[in-house]
Each structure stands twice: as structure tokens, then as C-alpha cells.
Design a protein around this motif. Sequence first.
Motif, mmCIF file in Angstrom:
data_model
loop_
_atom_site.group_PDB
_atom_site.id
_atom_site.type_symbol
_atom_site.label_atom_id
_atom_site.label_comp_id
_atom_site.label_asym_id
_atom_site.label_seq_id
_atom_site.Cartn_x
_atom_site.Cartn_y
_atom_site.Cartn_z
ATOM 1 N N SER A 35 0.842 -1.193 0.000
ATOM 2 C CA SER A 35 0.000 0.000 0.000
ATOM 3 C C SER A 35 0.875 1.240 0.000
ATOM 4 N N ILE A 36 0.399 2.271 -0.692
ATOM 5 C CA ILE A 36 1.110 3.548 -0.729
ATOM 6 C C ILE A 36 0.115 4.660 -0.419
ATOM 7 N N PHE A 37 0.433 5.454 0.586
ATOM 8 C CA PHE A 37 -0.341 6.659 0.849
ATOM 9 C C PHE A 37 0.158 7.727 -0.116
ATOM 10 N N VAL A 38 -0.767 8.400 -0.781
ATOM 11 C CA VAL A 38 -0.427 9.411 -1.776
ATOM 12 C C VAL A 38 -1.003 10.745 -1.324
ATOM 13 N N ASP A 39 -0.109 11.650 -0.983
ATOM 14 C CA ASP A 39 -0.490 12.973 -0.491
ATOM 15 C C ASP A 39 -0.612 13.906 -1.691
ATOM 16 N N ILE A 40 -1.820 14.381 -1.959
ATOM 17 C CA ILE A 40 -2.034 15.221 -3.145
ATOM 18 C C ILE A 40 -2.110 16.709 -2.805
ATOM 19 N N ARG A 41 -1.789 17.040 -1.562
ATOM 20 C CA ARG A 41 -1.852 18.441 -1.159
ATOM 21 C C ARG A 41 -0.735 19.257 -1.799
ATOM 22 N N ASP A 42 -0.886 20.553 -1.742
ATOM 23 C CA ASP A 42 0.117 21.496 -2.216
ATOM 24 C C ASP A 42 1.363 21.387 -1.335
ATOM 25 N N VAL A 85 -3.742 4.883 -1.564
ATOM 26 C CA VAL A 85 -4.625 5.553 -0.610
ATOM 27 C C VAL A 85 -4.360 7.045 -0.743
ATOM 28 N N LEU A 86 -5.215 7.734 -1.471
ATOM 29 C CA LEU A 86 -5.050 9.168 -1.676
ATOM 30 C C LEU A 86 -5.569 9.936 -0.471
ATOM 31 N N TYR A 87 -4.917 11.060 -0.192
ATOM 32 C CA TYR A 87 -5.445 11.947 0.843
ATOM 33 C C TYR A 87 -5.056 13.386 0.568
ATOM 34 N N CYS A 88 -5.900 14.274 1.082
ATOM 35 C CA CYS A 88 -5.652 15.713 1.040
ATOM 36 C C CYS A 88 -5.948 16.218 2.448
ATOM 37 N N ALA A 89 -6.271 17.479 2.605
ATOM 38 C CA ALA A 89 -6.512 18.023 3.942
ATOM 39 C C ALA A 89 -7.802 17.488 4.559
ATOM 40 N N ALA A 91 -10.395 15.528 2.598
ATOM 41 C CA ALA A 91 -11.008 14.473 1.775
ATOM 42 C C ALA A 91 -11.905 14.992 0.656
ATOM 43 N N TRP A 92 -11.782 16.261 0.313
ATOM 44 C CA TRP A 92 -12.543 16.770 -0.840
ATOM 45 C C TRP A 92 -11.754 16.560 -2.126
ATOM 46 N N ARG A 93 -10.549 17.086 -2.164
ATOM 47 C CA ARG A 93 -9.713 16.921 -3.365
ATOM 48 C C ARG A 93 -9.411 15.451 -3.613
ATOM 49 N N SER A 94 -9.177 14.708 -2.536
ATOM 50 C CA SER A 94 -8.856 13.290 -2.718
ATOM 51 C C SER A 94 -10.052 12.509 -3.243
ATOM 52 N N ALA A 95 -11.268 12.896 -2.875
ATOM 53 C CA ALA A 95 -12.454 12.229 -3.419
ATOM 54 C C ALA A 95 -12.520 12.445 -4.929
ATOM 55 N N LEU A 96 -12.326 13.687 -5.355
ATOM 56 C CA LEU A 96 -12.374 13.988 -6.789
ATOM 57 C C LEU A 96 -11.224 13.315 -7.538
ATOM 58 N N ALA A 97 -10.042 13.321 -6.941
ATOM 59 C CA ALA A 97 -8.878 12.704 -7.581
ATOM 60 C C ALA A 97 -9.047 11.189 -7.674
ATOM 61 N N THR A 98 -9.569 10.578 -6.625
ATOM 62 C CA THR A 98 -9.793 9.131 -6.631
ATOM 63 C C THR A 98 -10.809 8.760 -7.702
ATOM 64 N N GLN A 99 -11.854 9.542 -7.821
ATOM 65 C CA GLN A 99 -12.852 9.299 -8.863
ATOM 66 C C GLN A 99 -12.220 9.387 -10.250
#
Length: 136
Positions: A35-42, A85-89, A91-99
Motif C-alpha cells: 500500500s502507498i499513501f499518496v499525499d495530493i496536497r500542495d 490511498v489518496l489523501y488531502c486536507a 477528503a474533498w480533493r482526494s475524493a475527486l482525484a480518486t474518482q
Amino acid sequence: MKLKIGYQELIEGAMAEIETLPMEKAKLLLDDPNSIFVDIRDIRELEREGMIPNALHAPRGMLEFWVDPDSPYYKSVFGEGKRLVLYCASAWRSALATQTLKRMGVPNICHLAGGFSAWKNAQLPIVEKASKSHSG
């Protein structure tokens, strides 16, 4: 200006299509080599707040390009077949990115319920963003 679809509707639509990983299950994946956690934040968010240990930073603006093997920006870590496992601050951006990544055909993908804020509030491990070396 009245939009046809607002951000809340976009997030709700994404949440209906994707897997949201509860914190209890997410913390069990912290040491999982598959598993890899993927941080998509700025980057500024990572520098200010820290990140989940061993997470990969993949800025939201580059994510689709890093995931697509046909892109000149492709990162092979995304083709290893590991659970992402995507995440942002929050879970809004990560929801859209995961989709979006799910629509692209990325298998075994989900996002973290509540995002990094929930992780932090649960007092789970956080590390500082490693700075890039400017030597050599």
C-alpha cells in the motif's frame, strides 16, 4: 453566476463512486508494503503540516500525468499494482482525484476518510516533509 454543478455536488458524486477508507483500516496499512499513501496536497501544506510517514507526494495538478504510462511525466511507482490511498486536507480533493483515477482505470484505489486533518486529530504518526537536497 449560477453553476450547473457546484463543488459539493461534485464531491457527493465522487463519494458515491469511490471507496472511502475508514481511519481504523487506514492506520493498519501504514506499514503494509503493498500500500502507498499518496499525499495530493500542495507542497506548502506539507511543509506547514507534515505528512503521513512514507507517503508519496503527488501534487493534485500532476496526478493524472504521473499515473498515465503514456504521459511523458509518468512515475513508475503508480504502475506497481500497489493499493493507492489518496489523501488531502479534508477528503474533498482526494475524493475527486480518486474518482478521476478510477475512471482512468487505476485499480485498487481509495481515499482516506476525513483526510490528513482526521489523521492528525486521531494523533496518528506524522513526519516532516523531507526537503530536497541542494548538493551535488
